[in-house]
Write an enzyme that holds these catalytic residues in place. Structure first.
Site, PDB file in Angstrom:
ATOM      1  N   ASP A 147       0.814  -1.224   0.000  1.00 27.98           N
ATOM      2  CA  ASP A 147       0.000   0.000   0.000  1.00 27.98           C
ATOM      3  C   ASP A 147       0.848   1.275   0.000  1.00 27.98           C
ATOM      4  O   ASP A 147       0.414   2.318   0.491  1.00 27.98           O
ATOM      5  CB  ASP A 147      -0.958   0.020   1.204  1.00 27.98           C
ATOM      6  CG  ASP A 147      -1.972  -1.111   1.150  1.00 27.98           C
ATOM      7  OD1 ASP A 147      -2.301  -1.549   0.036  1.00 27.98           O
ATOM      8  OD2 ASP A 147      -2.423  -1.562   2.221  1.00 27.98           O
ATOM      9  N   GLU A 148       2.046   1.206  -0.570  1.00 33.26           N
ATOM     10  CA  GLU A 148       2.919   2.382  -0.621  1.00 33.26           C
ATOM     11  C   GLU A 148       3.371   2.723  -2.032  1.00 33.26           C
ATOM     12  O   GLU A 148       4.277   3.526  -2.214  1.00 33.26           O
ATOM     13  CB  GLU A 148       4.133   2.183   0.293  1.00 33.26           C
ATOM     14  CG  GLU A 148       3.788   2.143   1.776  1.00 33.26           C
ATOM     15  CD  GLU A 148       5.022   2.179   2.674  1.00 33.26           C
ATOM     16  OE1 GLU A 148       6.116   2.473   2.158  1.00 33.26           O
ATOM     17  OE2 GLU A 148       4.888   1.913   3.881  1.00 33.26           O
TER      18      GLU A 148
END
Length: 285
Positions: free
Chosen positions: A229-230
């Site tokens: 999720d980055e």
């Protein structure tokens, strides 16, 4: 005679004269520019450009002709240069688990001709969405996790290769991809995260947001990387909430936001509007 439009994208070190050099090369080839955007990043000192143009005569008219015309400019200015037919639709493979709202939205927009993509199939680790996908007449690749992640991802990669997919979209595919899979799909895999990243990563982000008493909920579409999720963010959207709402209401509101955000990200990628800039993106809207 009407000629097709082409999309030119450029990434290079920022310096004076780039726009002029490209515009001059196209003008000398009797090309007519219909749309152009550019951005110079003062932090990375990189320059990004997206230009849409069409030929006007037989002198230079094909994609290969324009590659030859622009090659000296690209070499002189150290450009990473790409040319694409504007009418060509990107081949997309969708991946989903049990939550079908994003899948349904993308399939409807594709089937209605509202997205410049060709959906070539759906991958899932569950059977829940088969009936929906069958209705659209698409291949459904059921890839359960029973044989382990490594074997399952090998079959996933086979599905990508056999379908000719140029973009993989994780439409609420609730599996964490391995580092190997992330590297394999670098720059050509979009995920929708049901939160306004970088806040509330991982599982049940709406419930995390509810527990923190947030005043907005949102969704984030981003490119997939090995850092969960980055990845570089493509698009985000939010909606205001109040203290009177329950966590389940957050979830229901969030689904509508996810649909819109993911569709925008897929459209912009397919139209070659998104360019990677390190851990960020440049998005020409």
């Amino acid at each position: 005679m009407m000629f097709p439009h082409f999309i030119l994208t450029i990434r290079c070190r920022d310096r004076a004269g780039i726009v002029a050099a490209v515009a001059t090369a196209l003008a000398d080839s009797q090309a007519f520019i219909t749309e152009s955007s550019h951005f110079g990043d003062p932090e990375t000192e990189l320059f990004f450009m997206r230009t849409v143009f069409r030929p006007t005569g037989a002198l230079v008219s094909t994609l290969e002709d324009f590659r030859i015309v622009l090659e000296p400019v690209a070499k002189r200015l150290g450009m990473e240069l790409s040319l694409h037919p504007a009418e060509r639709r990107t081949k997309v493979l969708l991946a989903v688990s049990k939550h079908g709202h994003c899948l349904n939205h993308l399939l409807h927009q594709w089937h209605s001709g509202e997205l410049p993509i060709d959906v070539v199939g759906v991958v899932s680790n569950h059977e829940d969405m088969r009936r929906l996908v069958d209705w659209y007449g698409l291949p459904y690749h059921y890839l359960p996790m029973a044989d382990g992640k490594q074997a399952q991802e090998a079959r996933f990669r086979d599905a990508i290769a056999s379908s000719g997919a140029e973009l993989t979209v994780l439409a609420r595919y609730m599996q964490v991809l391995s580092d190997e899979m992330c590297r394999h799909l670098e720059g050509r895999c979009i995920n929708i995260h049901h939160s306004f990243l970088p806040s509330f990563k991982g599982a049940k982000p709406y419930h995390q947001a509810y527990a923190r008493g947030v005043k907005v909920v949102g969704a984030t579409a981003h490119y997939v990387t090995s850092d969960l999720d980055e990845g570089p963010i493509i698009e985000q959207e939010t909606q205001r909430v109040t203290h009177a709402l329950e966590a389940d209401t957050f979830v229901r509101m969030g689904k509508d936001i996810e649909n819109v955000v993911l569709a925008r990200a897929v459209r912009w990628h397919a139209e070659h509007r998104v360019m990677l800039n390190g851990t960020r993106t440049v998005v020409f809207q």
